[in-house]
Design a protein around this motif. Sequence first.
Motif, short mmCIF file in Angstrom:
data_model
loop_
_atom_site.label_atom_id
_atom_site.label_comp_id
_atom_site.label_asym_id
_atom_site.label_seq_id
_atom_site.Cartn_x
_atom_site.Cartn_y
_atom_site.Cartn_z
N LYS A 153 18.08 57.16 60.19
CA LYS A 153 17.83 55.73 60.36
C LYS A 153 17.96 55.02 59.01
CE LYS A 153 12.81 54.92 59.96
NZ LYS A 153 11.57 54.63 60.70
N GLY B 297 22.20 57.02 57.62
CA GLY B 297 23.32 57.37 58.49
C GLY B 297 23.47 58.88 58.52
N SER C 117 28.25 63.66 60.88
CA SER C 117 28.27 62.29 61.38
C SER C 117 26.91 61.94 62.00
CB SER C 117 29.36 62.11 62.43
OG SER C 117 29.02 62.80 63.63
N TYR C 118 26.66 60.66 62.15
CA TYR C 118 25.43 60.20 62.80
C TYR C 118 25.30 60.84 64.18
CZ TYR C 118 21.97 57.00 64.83
OH TYR C 118 20.86 56.47 65.45
N ASP C 119 26.37 60.83 64.96
CA ASP C 119 26.30 61.37 66.32
C ASP C 119 26.06 62.87 66.32
OD1 ASP C 119 26.66 58.86 67.34
OD2 ASP C 119 28.78 59.13 67.85
N TYR D 274 17.52 54.01 69.10
CA TYR D 274 18.24 53.67 67.88
C TYR D 274 19.73 53.99 68.02
CZ TYR D 274 14.21 52.55 64.91
OH TYR D 274 13.11 51.94 64.35
N ALA D 275 20.03 55.11 68.64
CA ALA D 275 21.43 55.52 68.81
C ALA D 275 22.19 54.57 69.72
CB ALA D 275 21.50 56.94 69.35
N ASN E 282 24.48 51.38 65.70
CA ASN E 282 25.02 52.72 65.92
C ASN E 282 25.84 52.85 67.19
OD1 ASN E 282 23.51 53.78 63.60
ND2 ASN E 282 21.70 53.43 64.87
N ASN E 283 25.99 51.76 67.91
CA ASN E 283 26.74 51.74 69.17
C ASN E 283 27.59 50.47 69.22
OD1 ASN E 283 27.58 52.24 71.81
ND2 ASN E 283 25.67 51.54 72.74
N ARG F 296 18.77 47.81 63.30
CA ARG F 296 19.49 48.41 64.43
C ARG F 296 20.06 47.35 65.36
NH1 ARG F 296 16.67 48.86 69.23
NH2 ARG F 296 14.46 48.35 69.16
N LEU G 114 22.54 50.34 55.62
CA LEU G 114 22.22 51.73 55.33
C LEU G 114 21.72 51.81 53.90
CD1 LEU G 114 25.24 53.72 56.85
CD2 LEU G 114 22.93 53.57 57.78
#
Length: 559
Positions: free
Chosen positions: A173, A176, A197-199, A246-247, A252-253, A495, A538
């Motif tokens: 958070k 990244g 990666s974040y994902d 958050y994702a 982040n989306n 976010r 970030l």
Amino acid sequence: MKSYQKNSWCIACLGALMSLACTKLDTRIDTQPTDETINTGYTQLWGFGYAPYGFLQHGFFGTGANNSTLTNLFAAAADEAEETDPTARIQLFNQGAITPFSNPDDVYANHYAGIRAANYFLENSEDYVDVLARNRDIISDNGRQYQLDIQDIGWLRAEARVLRAYYYVELIKRYGGVPLVRQVLQPTDDTDLPRASYDEVMDYIVSEIDGAKDHLQTSWKDFDAGRDGRFTKGAAMALKSRALLYAASPLNNPNNDLARWQRAAEAALELIRLDQYGFQDNYGPLFLDISTVWSPEIILSIRLGATNELERKNYPIGTPGGATGVTPSHNLVEVYEYTGPADPANPYANRDPRLAATVAHNGSNWTGRTLEPWSGGQDDPAKPNASRTGYYLKKFLNDNLNLVQGEQKLRSWVVFRYPEILLNYAEAMNEAYGPDDDNGFGISARQALDRVRTRAAVGLAPVVAGSQAELRERIKHERRVELAFEGHRYWDLLRWKDAETALNQPLKGIRVARSGEAFQYTVIEVEWRNFQAPKMYLYPIPQTEIGKSTGVLSQNPLW
């Protein structure tokens, strides 16, 4: 075993682990206790099982790497509050001046130390059943204590996985994508790891929680109150709910993949259906003393013991022992709803009751007296260290604590509580299905929001909002008020990608003028805030870590 704060052997083990956190990124091999050390005594298993908890940081204030410090609540980094001390390092956020070399909230090394502690315990406790059987009587008492010990180490192993996930949630958070370290690295391993990666990190977080949650205790209060403060099944599910929300959020989306919102809604629903948590009748006392542990709203809190440090930092300057500290902004105060007619002569009357529980204002009976933030009053804004906003903090603070005589009260930091989960659900459901489609779940976004607003502790009317966009704004409003000063606002603004608006405008306060028994209130500009978008969405990776990685670890954009 009782709570980890009380175990001297645990503290010794913890000190050895934490001493390494001040050097290089703690993903390298442990050089203190060895496998042989663990195998010589089963009691040391608990020391290493509790060790990952030692890196949890509460939100009242804390210390990160590189001598970076948060000396008070993080709320002063957002539009919730102002730090009275103009030299406080939190001002680096307000001025847009954090750098890879100077960040008051640099938690990078600390959280990797927590991850390493979890990895070490998990790797060196795989044969815990055999270790627990060594040099002890497992026959008498039908081996009951032996079986309890097996059960407890099993819980601690599941907790270590969730703690590892927690530290990764806190890392991503802020920074990244970060390096994924799944095991203790040996001297012969390549310890300079690239960023995942974040994902990829999020997938790992969810897999760890899902793999551990059914092996966690459901309630320490019902089993052994001395262990309360450790992760439970509900706390793991709350972490998953927050992480997936958050994702799914715009930061982040960016393509607004509705599947992410659906997944976040389902994670919150899973915890709601656990039917283990509820509401407290009074909002203010929820954050005081033993309520922060025993309230039906509390899912997880960090116990800090008896202290008066927060009162010393934040009591009004006109109260003996007070230093003013973090003071609420008018930006926050003005969003609390009116529950009746507005009165210009008393703008704090007929307001959402959470205002009176959160903010002390002119005329408030607070710290054993009536606040006087006007010229000539005890809290005259012209006095050194008086509030620059005209307000003082009440939330979390015990009223009328005698600081001169050193009086203290128990305090805990709330990590997760039930209203957050309902608000997580409301937001995710609204984005996935709209305000009133419950998708067969039995509760819609609007209904979840109203559960928070209409409960006895708040007693507001159900929300009026027609469209998805309108309800979105009401949900944002509710998070701002319900969760004020609990460490959510700054991250919510990020976010949602609202920070570039909310944090690029004046922070406001109130000036009070007294004429006889009447008061006049004027909104003033306290300071202009500076949020540098897009780079401040970030944190920068600490430059020390970039340098030590010999070019493997990449810096965030624009830093």
